[in-house]
Design an enzyme around this catalytic site. Structure first.
Site, PDB file in Angstrom:
ATOM      1  N   HIS A 195       4.905  -2.905  -2.451  1.00 38.96           N
ATOM      2  CA  HIS A 195       5.468  -3.590  -3.831  1.00 38.96           C
ATOM      3  C   HIS A 195       6.253  -2.598  -4.566  1.00 38.96           C
ATOM      4  CE1 HIS A 195       2.817  -7.144  -2.438  1.00 38.96           C
ATOM      5  NE2 HIS A 195       4.048  -7.820  -2.956  1.00 38.96           N
ATOM      6  N   ARG A 302       7.789 -13.679  -8.795  1.00 36.72           N
ATOM      7  CA  ARG A 302       6.692 -13.115  -8.691  1.00 36.72           C
ATOM      8  C   ARG A 302       5.835 -12.949  -9.640  1.00 36.72           C
ATOM      9  NH1 ARG A 302       9.693  -9.848  -4.515  1.00 36.72           N
ATOM     10  NH2 ARG A 302       8.510  -9.912  -2.374  1.00 36.72           N
ATOM     11  N   ARG A 339       5.994 -18.519  -8.414  1.00 33.01           N
ATOM     12  CA  ARG A 339       4.904 -18.370  -7.616  1.00 33.01           C
ATOM     13  C   ARG A 339       3.260 -18.157  -8.467  1.00 33.01           C
ATOM     14  NH1 ARG A 339       4.639 -13.777  -3.195  1.00 33.01           N
ATOM     15  NH2 ARG A 339       4.286 -12.393  -4.848  1.00 33.01           N
ATOM     16  N   GLU A 440       2.674 -16.986   5.072  1.00 30.00           N
ATOM     17  CA  GLU A 440       2.558 -15.317   5.301  1.00 30.00           C
ATOM     18  C   GLU A 440       1.267 -15.138   5.916  1.00 30.00           C
ATOM     19  OE1 GLU A 440       2.739 -13.902   1.387  1.00 30.00           O
ATOM     20  OE2 GLU A 440       1.459 -15.219   0.343  1.00 30.00           O
ATOM     21  N   ASN A 463       6.781 -10.395   4.605  1.00 32.97           N
ATOM     22  CA  ASN A 463       6.375  -9.041   4.373  1.00 32.97           C
ATOM     23  C   ASN A 463       4.836  -9.012   4.825  1.00 32.97           C
ATOM     24  OD1 ASN A 463       8.693  -8.435   3.118  1.00 32.97           O
ATOM     25  ND2 ASN A 463       7.793  -8.847   1.191  1.00 32.97           N
ATOM     26  N   ASP A 464       4.258 -10.184   4.193  1.00 31.31           N
ATOM     27  CA  ASP A 464       2.739 -10.053   4.563  1.00 31.31           C
ATOM     28  C   ASP A 464       2.523 -10.846   6.166  1.00 31.31           C
ATOM     29  OD1 ASP A 464       1.232  -9.071   2.508  1.00 31.31           O
ATOM     30  OD2 ASP A 464       1.813 -10.980   1.311  1.00 31.31           O
ATOM     31  N   ARG A 474       1.000  -2.842   4.778  1.00 28.88           N
ATOM     32  CA  ARG A 474       2.539  -2.590   4.602  1.00 28.88           C
ATOM     33  C   ARG A 474       2.662  -1.491   3.598  1.00 28.88           C
ATOM     34  NH1 ARG A 474       3.424  -8.069   1.128  1.00 28.88           N
ATOM     35  NH2 ARG A 474       4.796  -7.245  -0.094  1.00 28.88           N
ATOM     36  N   CYS A 511      11.442 -15.906   2.030  1.00 31.71           N
ATOM     37  CA  CYS A 511      11.656 -14.949   0.800  1.00 31.71           C
ATOM     38  C   CYS A 511      11.142 -13.683   0.958  1.00 31.71           C
ATOM     39  CB  CYS A 511      10.894 -15.562  -0.687  1.00 31.71           C
ATOM     40  SG  CYS A 511       9.254 -15.911  -0.248  1.00 31.71           S
TER      41      CYS A 511
HETATM   42  C1  PEP Z   1       5.924 -11.689   1.527  1.00 31.30           C
HETATM   43  O1  PEP Z   1       4.784 -11.404   1.844  1.00 31.30           O
HETATM   44  O2  PEP Z   1       6.805 -11.584   2.121  1.00 31.30           O
HETATM   45  C2  PEP Z   1       6.377 -12.070  -0.064  1.00 31.30           C
HETATM   46  C3  PEP Z   1       7.480 -12.659  -0.341  1.00 31.30           C
HETATM   47  O3  PEP Z   1       5.438 -11.969  -1.127  1.00 31.30           O
HETATM   48  P1  PEP Z   1       4.931 -10.386  -1.484  1.00 31.30           P
HETATM   49  O4  PEP Z   1       5.860  -9.635  -0.992  1.00 31.30           O
HETATM   50  O5  PEP Z   1       4.953 -10.560  -3.065  1.00 31.30           O
HETATM   51  O6  PEP Z   1       3.838 -10.260  -0.956  1.00 31.30           O
HETATM   52 MG    MG Z   2       3.309 -11.869   0.063  1.00 29.98          MG
END
Ligand code: PEP
Ligand code: MG
Length: 580
Positions: A195, A302, A339, A440, A463-464, A474, A511
């Site tokens: 993040h 977020r 979200r 995710e 991402n997740d 990550r 996203c």
């Molecule tokens: C993701 O997991 O791809 C996402 C958009 O949420 P975050 O990066 O905030 O976990």
């Molecule tokens: Mg996520």
């Protein structure tokens, strides 16, 4: 002497400037000798801080829910015991009295001594108690400083020419960069989609993370170049290298300027398919950048970033409502997907830290919707605030980290409850506000019918999805080389989700960071994606790719990518996607 360091590129571009080193916040303390006449005052300062921490721990204990796990109480007991232990207290006071160290120095010196003893202990459980002592000492240091400290405290004046170099930066601290203008930043730790990296990318400044030892090898005020395209940091560059990078920097500025021309053209492929380009934001004010870049909505707000700097408790409903409403009004009728809070793992939240700091594996623990469902009053407060903002524009509610049918059902029940409460209070909201889920967790993608049946829209969080599919953290640079968006398992989950959602007539977007990577735009288009959400800074470069693409010609090479399993085959098919 010039030298080069290598890390992970996270935000494109080239930065040239002087290093601004940020020391690890908590344990970096002043060291000075005190006068004999100041000794008792210094001891008193220590006692007062100790008392403050004692009260903090007692308050935490009082706040424990009746059904809280017994480990939570035990954890607080251990910290209280350490806080009163003679090994910490008496020895620290002795150092103040005999050596005339200031209290912060005495305390950290004693921590070092204790740490050395703990390192020698064979028993793993006991060895790990060292972390508890460190946490207690950090609390006392914070109390001595009169509250909490941020990594950027002490940064004053113009930073335009500076490049931040740090061991690590918490996402909450990274937020403060939004109000400071730095040239770029470099950290020892971090992964491409941590993040911290995501917030850095949203700032649009060149950055590299996972540049091991950068903060120890680079000195304050060193001249450095950050090549954010390749994750390279050049320290004290030779004149010819500096010249080359200065040239490249101006070329890039020119490219960015050219991209601005695309801002007002409609986003569609060569064959005329309309594509939505939305923005990811962290704070309401980011909506301005979203509009500026030509986004047609906010695809991901977020909200956890609003909560991060709250030390005592989460914001009240009114404060949250004002923030959501502000973002909605700034977007001026365009949709805003808000979200619900996604804390835990690499997004710690001070006000809730106790619930997951002790978790053995926070990324698999009480994160995101799991945490919200375990705190229904907090969750209802947020839901009411979001719903109230829906009376001022177009709002969608997005739920993170859902995997189970009962989680979806409980969430939908709570949304109904929040609406009931607003009705009772006579407060306005959009009764038809749409509710969607982040896809995710691999289980969610595989069990998609559960989601298609219950929700109005989906948003794929790559991402997740990558983190949980490949079982790699990550944010951990030691496994960053395994973080692979092109792993066949990841691509299959994305393609399956897009296909099934389309078949069911449920809108779906991406996203995660893949949506903002121009190297993957054609692949996602070929898989059927028509709604992308990304940081505003990426929007025009992705748009450029879309304007050059023809869906028909992408069909075959994208099918080849999805049919391939060997990495070389995937790469070869991807090359054909790029050339199609
Ligand atoms: C993701 O997991 O791809 C996402 C958009 O949420 P975050 O990066 O905030 O976990
Ligand atoms: Mg996520």
């Amino acid at each position: 002497m010039s030298f080069t360091l290598h890390g992970i590129p996270v935000s494109r571009g080239i930065a040239i400037g002087r290093a601004y080193l940020i020391a690890p916040a908590a344990l970096d303390v002043d060291h000075y000798l005190i006068e004999p006449s100041q000794i008792e005052g210094e001891v008193e300062r220590f006692r007062t801080a100790q008392g403050t921490v004692h009260e903090e721990l007692e308050a935490l204990r009082a706040d424990l829910a009746a059904d809280a796990p017994s480990e939570m109480g035990a954890f607080l007991n251990v910290h209280t015991m350490i806080l009163n232990d003679a090994m910490l207290v008496q020895e620290t006071i002795d150092l103040i009295r005999t050596r005339r160290y200031n209290v912060e120095w005495a305390l950290t010196e004693q921590l070092e001594r204790l740490s050395r003893h703990f390192d020698d202990i064979e028993d793993e459980y006991l060895r790990e108690r060292k972390a508890d002592i460190e946490q207690v000492v950090e609390r006392v240091l914070k109390a001595l400083a009169g509250g909490s400290q941020s990594a950027l405290d002490g940064v004053h004046g113009s930073c335009d020419e500076m490049i931040v170099v740090a061991h690590d930066i918490a996402p909450a601290d990274m937020l403060q960069f939004k109000t400071q203008t730095f040239q770029g930043f470099v950290t020892d730790l971090g992964g491409r989609t941590s993040h911290t990296a995501i917030v850095a990318r949203s700032l649009g400044i060149p950055a590299a993370v996972g540049v091991q030892q950068a903060s120890t090898l680079i000195r304050q005020d060193d001249l450095i170049i950050v090549d954010g395209d390749h994750g390279i940091v050049i320290v004290d560059p030779a004149p010819i290298v500096l010249e080359e990078y200065t040239y490249r920097q101006s070329e890039k500025a020119l490219e960015r300027k050219k991209l601005q021309r695309l801002k007002f053209s409609p986003t569609q492929t060569l064959c005329g398919t309309k594509i939505e380009l939305c923005a990811n934001i962290e704070l309401p004010e980011d909506a301005r950048a979203a509009l500026e870049a030509g986004a047609t909505g906010v695809g991901l707000f977020r909200t956890e970033f609003l909560f991060m700097n709250h030390k005592e408790q989460l914001p009240e409903e009114e404060e949250q409502f004002a923030a959501y409403r502000h973002a909605v009004e700034l977007m001026n009728g365009l949709p805003v997907t808000i979200r619900t809070i996604d804390v835990g793992a690499d997004k710690p939240l001070d006000a809730a830290a106790e619930s997951y700091e002790t978790a053995p594996n926070p990324a698999l623990g009480l994160r995101a919707i799991r945490w919200s469902l375990s705190e229904p009053q907090m969750f209802l407060t947020q839901l009411r605030a979001i719903l109230r903002a829906s009376a001022f524009g177009s709002v969608k509610i997005l739920i993170p980290m859902l995997a189970h049918a009962q989680e979806i059902d409980q969430t939908l029940d709570l949304i109904r409850e929040a609406k009931r409460q607003l009705d009772d209070a006579g407060l306005a909201y959009d009764p038809n506000v749409r509710v969607g889920a982040m896809i995710e967790i691999p289980a969610a993608a595989i069990a998609l019918p559960l989601f298609l049946k219950r929700l109005d829209f989906l948003s794929i969080g790559t991402n997740d999805l990558i983190q949980y599919t490949l079982a790699i953290d990550r944010a951990d640079n030691s496994v960053a080389h395994l973080y692979d968006p092109l792993h066949p398992a990841v691509l299959h989950l994305i393609a399956f989700t897009l296909r099934e959602a389309k078949r069911a007539g449920v809108p779906v977007s991406v996203c995660g960071e893949m949506a903002g990577d121009p190297a993957l735009t054609r692949l996602l288009l070929g898989m059927g994606l028509t709604e992308f959400s990304m940081h505003p800074s990426q929007l025009l470069v992705v748009k450029q790719e879309i304007l050059r693409s023809h869906l028909k010609t992408l069909e075959k090479p994208v099918a080849d990518v999805l049919a391939a399993f060997e990495p070389e085959e995937v790469q070869a098919a991807l090359k054909r996607v790029a050339q199609a």
